[in-house]
Design an enzyme around this catalytic site. Sequence first.
Site, PDB file in Angstrom:
ATOM      1  N   HIS A   2       0.822  -1.217   0.000  1.00 55.84           N
ATOM      2  CA  HIS A   2       0.000   0.000   0.000  1.00 55.84           C
ATOM      3  C   HIS A   2       0.850   1.258   0.000  1.00 55.84           C
ATOM      4  O   HIS A   2       0.700   2.107  -0.879  1.00 55.84           O
ATOM      5  CB  HIS A   2      -0.925  -0.018   1.219  1.00 55.84           C
ATOM      6  CG  HIS A   2      -1.953   1.071   1.240  1.00 55.84           C
ATOM      7  ND1 HIS A   2      -2.315   1.806   0.127  1.00 55.84           N
ATOM      8  CD2 HIS A   2      -2.728   1.554   2.248  1.00 55.84           C
ATOM      9  CE1 HIS A   2      -3.255   2.680   0.452  1.00 55.84           C
ATOM     10  NE2 HIS A   2      -3.512   2.548   1.729  1.00 55.84           N
ATOM     11  N   ASP A  55       2.388   7.310  -7.829  1.00 53.21           N
ATOM     12  CA  ASP A  55       3.667   6.951  -7.217  1.00 53.21           C
ATOM     13  C   ASP A  55       4.840   7.075  -8.177  1.00 53.21           C
ATOM     14  O   ASP A  55       5.996   7.021  -7.758  1.00 53.21           O
ATOM     15  CB  ASP A  55       3.595   5.521  -6.680  1.00 53.21           C
ATOM     16  CG  ASP A  55       2.534   5.362  -5.614  1.00 53.21           C
ATOM     17  OD1 ASP A  55       2.557   6.149  -4.651  1.00 53.21           O
ATOM     18  OD2 ASP A  55       1.671   4.476  -5.748  1.00 53.21           O
ATOM     19  N   HIS A  59      -2.778   0.681 -12.643  1.00 53.35           N
ATOM     20  CA  HIS A  59      -3.596   0.976 -11.468  1.00 53.35           C
ATOM     21  C   HIS A  59      -4.766   0.011 -11.433  1.00 53.35           C
ATOM     22  O   HIS A  59      -5.272  -0.404 -12.478  1.00 53.35           O
ATOM     23  CB  HIS A  59      -4.105   2.427 -11.506  1.00 53.35           C
ATOM     24  CG  HIS A  59      -4.706   2.883 -10.214  1.00 53.35           C
ATOM     25  ND1 HIS A  59      -6.027   2.657  -9.896  1.00 53.35           N
ATOM     26  CD2 HIS A  59      -4.168   3.548  -9.158  1.00 53.35           C
ATOM     27  CE1 HIS A  59      -6.273   3.168  -8.699  1.00 53.35           C
ATOM     28  NE2 HIS A  59      -5.166   3.711  -8.233  1.00 53.35           N
TER      29      HIS A  59
END
Length: 483
Positions: free
Chosen positions: A320, A421, A366
């Site tokens: 995560h 990210d 994603h």
Amino acid sequence: MMIILNAPRFMTNTRLASTRRLASSLLSQASLRSRQLNPLFTSSYSTRSSSLKDRLAELIPEKQAEIKKFRAEHGQDVIGEVTINQMYGGARGVRSLIWEGSVLDPNEGIRFRGYTIPECQKLLPSSPNGKQPLPESLFWLLVTGEIPTLSQVQALSADWAARSQLPKFVEELIDRCPPTLHPMAQFSLAVTALEHDSAFAKAYERGMNKHDYWKYEYEDCMDLIAKTVPIAGRIYRNLYRDGVVAPIQMDKDHSYNFANVLGFANNEEFVELMRLYLTIHADHEGGNVSAHTGHLVGSALSSPFLSMAASLNGLAGPLHGLANQEVLNFLITMKKEIGDDLSEETIKSYLWKLLNSGRVVPGYGHAVLRKTDPRYTAQREFALEHLPKDPMFQLVSRLYEIVPGVLTEHGKTKNPYPNVDSHSGVLLQYYGLKEQSFYTVLFGVSRTLGVASQLIWDRALGLPIERPKSFSTEALKKMVETK
């Protein structure tokens, strides 16, 4: 009747009076200025109560009535089904949670109360000399669904600053942590310890009307948000610097104070980066581990401190909260191998070597999104303005141009585009925050905004304890056999 809680025990009468004067001054002086600085604000502005808690008191009965009517008319409607694969696959895609603050669209990305990130960047108030939205303004939006005025946001900044002082025993608790204890473990430990002063826990123990739950939940959530800044700052300064933590400045915004306790407030660009970072990482629907954990633990009427500590423990998991570190390590390794050669041929060769070895390209793809993550785009635009010639950003930029085509040709991903990210680590490194093990703490400070906003509404709406039904594999087999 509104409940006004007493000031925290640590706050002196002089400091409390000073803070109240500051908040009052901000409210009275900034109303006209907010409209001059933000001409895009429309009728969606929050123009009624100037206090967030007062505005909530107005909105809650309306929302309660709306949901009561909706459930009466559609309570038995079916909105989806669950497959056995979903049960074994982490419940991905199962429609089962209420989360008011944000909804993730596969093509547009996250919407905060209906607003896209570009819309939030245009509509939400920024600092007088900045361009990025103030996280306080996003929190107001998440809680109310309304665009706040600059004066409302500045009053919220003053309120958080006034609540920020840590109890002495929490400071000592952090200081006594061994330097080998991960910063996220220290963060969770300190947030758990704040339970000592929980207004909600104390009121529940005394006995309170369930209709008042949200009022005490609100007080705890505001204290929680305010105190994450000095907690994170103390952890960072203890682990990586000289242990000296700058004091919270009462006349500054949340992001400035965060940058200041870390030791970076002398760089206005870094302060702006923190405003952007805290805003875009604050909320991402309710099904991710940190959000769902906070909601789940809160459903047992655990205080916001215990709920957020659990949320942070989920965020600390490598699946995560460590993605941006994995991306950064990938970029550093790649840079060492290819040097300054950013040609398409060289980059494609490196990527195909990576993919053919059975590995993935970190920062791309994603679970829900099928387009470029708008949170990535926001960071890219920041980099193009402030660090266009940075070698690591130039590598990130070239990957943005080349990776989607390679992944599409590879044919094993549903989304070949970059996610949030893929960019944040390079920005933090550029401004000197190089300690990768601390990056998830930044994420946690931001995510507190989203979790806290929903916890308030969970109690306001009287949502029950979460209790889904579970089955063993043998029970599932019998269910299938009887069909």
